[in-house]
Design an enzyme around this catalytic site. Sequence first.
Site, PDB file in Angstrom:
ATOM      1  N   HIS A  95       0.182   0.798  15.611  1.00 16.91           N
ATOM      2  CA  HIS A  95       1.353   1.215  14.839  1.00 16.91           C
ATOM      3  C   HIS A  95       2.658   0.949  15.596  1.00 16.91           C
ATOM      4  O   HIS A  95       3.695   1.487  15.224  1.00 16.91           O
ATOM      5  CB  HIS A  95       1.266   2.711  14.516  1.00 16.91           C
ATOM      6  CG  HIS A  95       0.222   3.064  13.509  1.00 16.91           C
ATOM      7  ND1 HIS A  95      -1.116   2.918  13.751  1.00 16.91           N
ATOM      8  CD2 HIS A  95       0.328   3.552  12.246  1.00 16.91           C
ATOM      9  CE1 HIS A  95      -1.791   3.319  12.680  1.00 16.91           C
ATOM     10  NE2 HIS A  95      -0.946   3.698  11.756  1.00 16.91           N
TER      11      HIS A  95
ATOM     12  N   TYR B 223      -2.521  -8.442  10.647  1.00 17.62           N
ATOM     13  CA  TYR B 223      -3.451  -9.499  11.077  1.00 17.62           C
ATOM     14  C   TYR B 223      -4.497  -9.879  10.028  1.00 17.62           C
ATOM     15  O   TYR B 223      -4.865 -11.049   9.945  1.00 17.62           O
ATOM     16  CB  TYR B 223      -4.090  -9.135  12.421  1.00 17.62           C
ATOM     17  CG  TYR B 223      -3.037  -8.914  13.490  1.00 17.62           C
ATOM     18  CD1 TYR B 223      -2.266  -9.970  13.966  1.00 17.62           C
ATOM     19  CD2 TYR B 223      -2.764  -7.639  13.974  1.00 17.62           C
ATOM     20  CE1 TYR B 223      -1.262  -9.762  14.902  1.00 17.62           C
ATOM     21  CE2 TYR B 223      -1.765  -7.428  14.920  1.00 17.62           C
ATOM     22  CZ  TYR B 223      -1.012  -8.492  15.378  1.00 17.62           C
ATOM     23  OH  TYR B 223      -0.020  -8.286  16.287  1.00 17.62           O
TER      24      TYR B 223
ATOM     25  N   GLU C  63       0.847  -1.190   0.000  1.00 17.28           N
ATOM     26  CA  GLU C  63       0.000   0.000   0.000  1.00 17.28           C
ATOM     27  C   GLU C  63       0.885   1.244   0.000  1.00 17.28           C
ATOM     28  O   GLU C  63       1.757   1.379   0.864  1.00 17.28           O
ATOM     29  CB  GLU C  63      -0.910  -0.029   1.234  1.00 17.28           C
ATOM     30  CG  GLU C  63      -1.822  -1.250   1.234  1.00 17.28           C
ATOM     31  CD  GLU C  63      -2.391  -1.572   2.615  1.00 17.28           C
ATOM     32  OE1 GLU C  63      -2.078  -0.861   3.583  1.00 17.28           O
ATOM     33  OE2 GLU C  63      -3.146  -2.561   2.714  1.00 17.28           O
TER      34      GLU C  63
ATOM     35  N   ALA D  64      -5.820  -4.100   1.052  1.00 17.27           N
ATOM     36  CA  ALA D  64      -6.333  -5.373   1.549  1.00 17.27           C
ATOM     37  C   ALA D  64      -5.149  -6.298   1.794  1.00 17.27           C
ATOM     38  O   ALA D  64      -4.588  -6.861   0.855  1.00 17.27           O
ATOM     39  CB  ALA D  64      -7.299  -5.978   0.529  1.00 17.27           C
ATOM     40  N   GLU D  65      -4.770  -6.439   3.055  1.00 14.12           N
ATOM     41  CA  GLU D  65      -3.528  -7.159   3.370  1.00 14.12           C
ATOM     42  C   GLU D  65      -3.604  -8.637   3.001  1.00 14.12           C
ATOM     43  O   GLU D  65      -2.643  -9.221   2.513  1.00 14.12           O
ATOM     44  CB  GLU D  65      -3.176  -6.992   4.856  1.00 14.12           C
ATOM     45  CG  GLU D  65      -2.661  -5.602   5.225  1.00 14.12           C
ATOM     46  CD  GLU D  65      -3.748  -4.552   5.340  1.00 14.12           C
ATOM     47  OE1 GLU D  65      -4.953  -4.916   5.325  1.00 14.12           O
ATOM     48  OE2 GLU D  65      -3.415  -3.359   5.454  1.00 14.12           O
TER      49      GLU D  65
END
Lengths: 381, 323
Positions: B129, B88, B29, B59-60
């Site tokens: 973070h 996650y 991203e 969208a990981e």
Amino acid sequence: MTVKSTARARKKAAPGVPDNLHAGKDAPAELIQLLTPEGERVENPDYPLVIEADELRSLYRDLVLVRRFDAEATALQRQGELGLWASLLGQEAAQVGSGRAMRENDYAFPTYREHGVAWCRGVDPLNLLGMFRGVNHGGWDPNEKNFHLYTIVIGSQTLHATGYAMGITKDSAEDAVIAYFGDGASSQGDVNEAFTFASVYNAPVVFFCQNNQWAISEPTTNQTKIPLYRRASGFGFPGVRVDGNDVLACLAVTRWALDRARNGGGPVLIEAFTYRMGAHTTSDDPTRYRAAEETESWRAKDPISRLKAHLEREGLADEDFFAAIDAESETLGLRVREGVRSMPDPDPTLIFDHVYAEPHALVTEERAEYVAYAESFEGGE
Amino acid sequence: MSKLTMSKAINEGLRHCLETDPKTLIMGEDVGKLGGVFRVTDGLQKDFGEDRVIDTPLAESGIVGTAIGLALRGYRPIVEIQFDGFVYPAFDQIVTQLAKMHARALGHVKMPITIRIPYAGGIGAVEHHSESHEAYFAHTAGLRVVTPSNPDDAYWMLRQSVESDDPVIFLEPKARYWDKAEISAAPALDLHTAKVVRSGTDLTLLAYGPMVKVCLEVAAAAEEDGRHLEVVDLRSLSPVDFDTLEASVKRTGRAVVVHEAPVFMGMGAELAARLTERCFYHLEAPVLRVGGYHAPYPPSRVEEQYLPDLDRVLDAVDRALAY
């Protein structure tokens, strides 16, 4: 008064969607069908299919052999030779039709039920049984027949298929990919992410959803408020609902979608409307959640009997042909039975094999510990 | 090479990979035009094009899942997860799919994917973070997990990770992104070898990533009190180079493990257990651990109280030396 106007507004917001168009029960009007349950050929100008008699007979052969293999595997589970089996009964046409639409260099990413697709790709059926017997977790070389390993966590493989398709684009190749999944998996985030990536990158991937009406005990109405194929429009690519028990329609529509993808048209979602005639797996008991009448109503739409009826009605196959296929399926059943029974357990050191491609100190150490421990029993007191 | 910050060193490592292997890709991203939120991929899309340095949808799971597909097609993806706490959603693809693929295929397919994740705290960030989740990944067979503590290691370990045919979780200590150092002409060590970064005789401090710097400061402070602490930089968390650790702890007889991640079930637990087995008759004290608490990573105004610092590590050193 307020209630009434809300209802009216809601109806207005969904023009052309009749109230009865739920994903669950009855096949709706937009279903693509080229062969009726009675075995009568119908034409569809959008999906023209010219097909010779020998190809029809060969499709019939695939359907019968795949069903025979599946029945043998179910029996082998009942005899304790397999730990589990996920039957494809009822979905043969969806799998054979789509599988036969693929070209040699195309790639299939299956769930754990695509035995019919595996068959069409030329994967030895015995390869499929290793994981259900518990001698491996798949183990075949996916690149040998361009048929990926079975994926059990539902929907995950749709992203692998999309990534693979993105690679095809990068290679400027003219191949295409099919991602198989089911109505249950359509709710997964991964499937929706795959739709997004495929759409944004115009990836040559066909999403082939076998809507077999049941995700174990949950009907499709638990997954969606609209017919599944319509989800595609929200992602910006076409969706088609095909009669999943019609091998000709599955063949024609998938061939169209693959060619479209190959030629830069991007993804397509095909919803093959079918029915899981058997249990989810051999561990499941469908009598707890669905009515026998429902299953019976689908029996009348059986994919094999309709093609047989067509072959007979058109005089394209004789009794000798059907007898020969029956004999061949018995031979296949025997081969599968003997193959499974003689499938050896792996050496326990398999546990440590292939965890990594390159040596890993911890695995090396634990393997040595295990071997030393196991050897301590041999010739011991 | 001249002195580089860690972020620039990784950038140079990535550039080298893109230049030398046409199958490498960068996916993530904001990695393209923006150059990543930490500018680690700065300029790479401009030089290598949008086909090689890919700005993905947000969208990981999709990023890692499509990277798996690209690897199956013969590519060597280098994935960036923007922040530790964002990994996650991709956990299933990493743990269930990526880590197991080689074994499931009995070695027929390889998964040469590097997943870069800026991790750990100390930069005053908002929640999600600043997390240290190395134990989850190190716990998963099939993954390699490494973390550099300085620019030189960052450069060479990144290159070694990308060259590996296994999936590598490459954890970048974001608080060290701006540290500067000289980059060596050749790597001194292989990817999974630990390094004694300061020699001592009285006690071994075991650390990795962001805590190596803290431990070196602790050792310098202890020196003023006449205590000679050894500092070992683990560099690799899966596998762990236990031979180097064992040799050090047998020399000093005492060990304190320091990490930002919560102590409970953290890397320190495994290190303490293994070192106790390997060094039992050499130990003068139990292996002690200093780390985060069993609490969500706190708001930044109190993160200094959560993170191990000079005083907390010195306190543990005192306790270990008191045995």
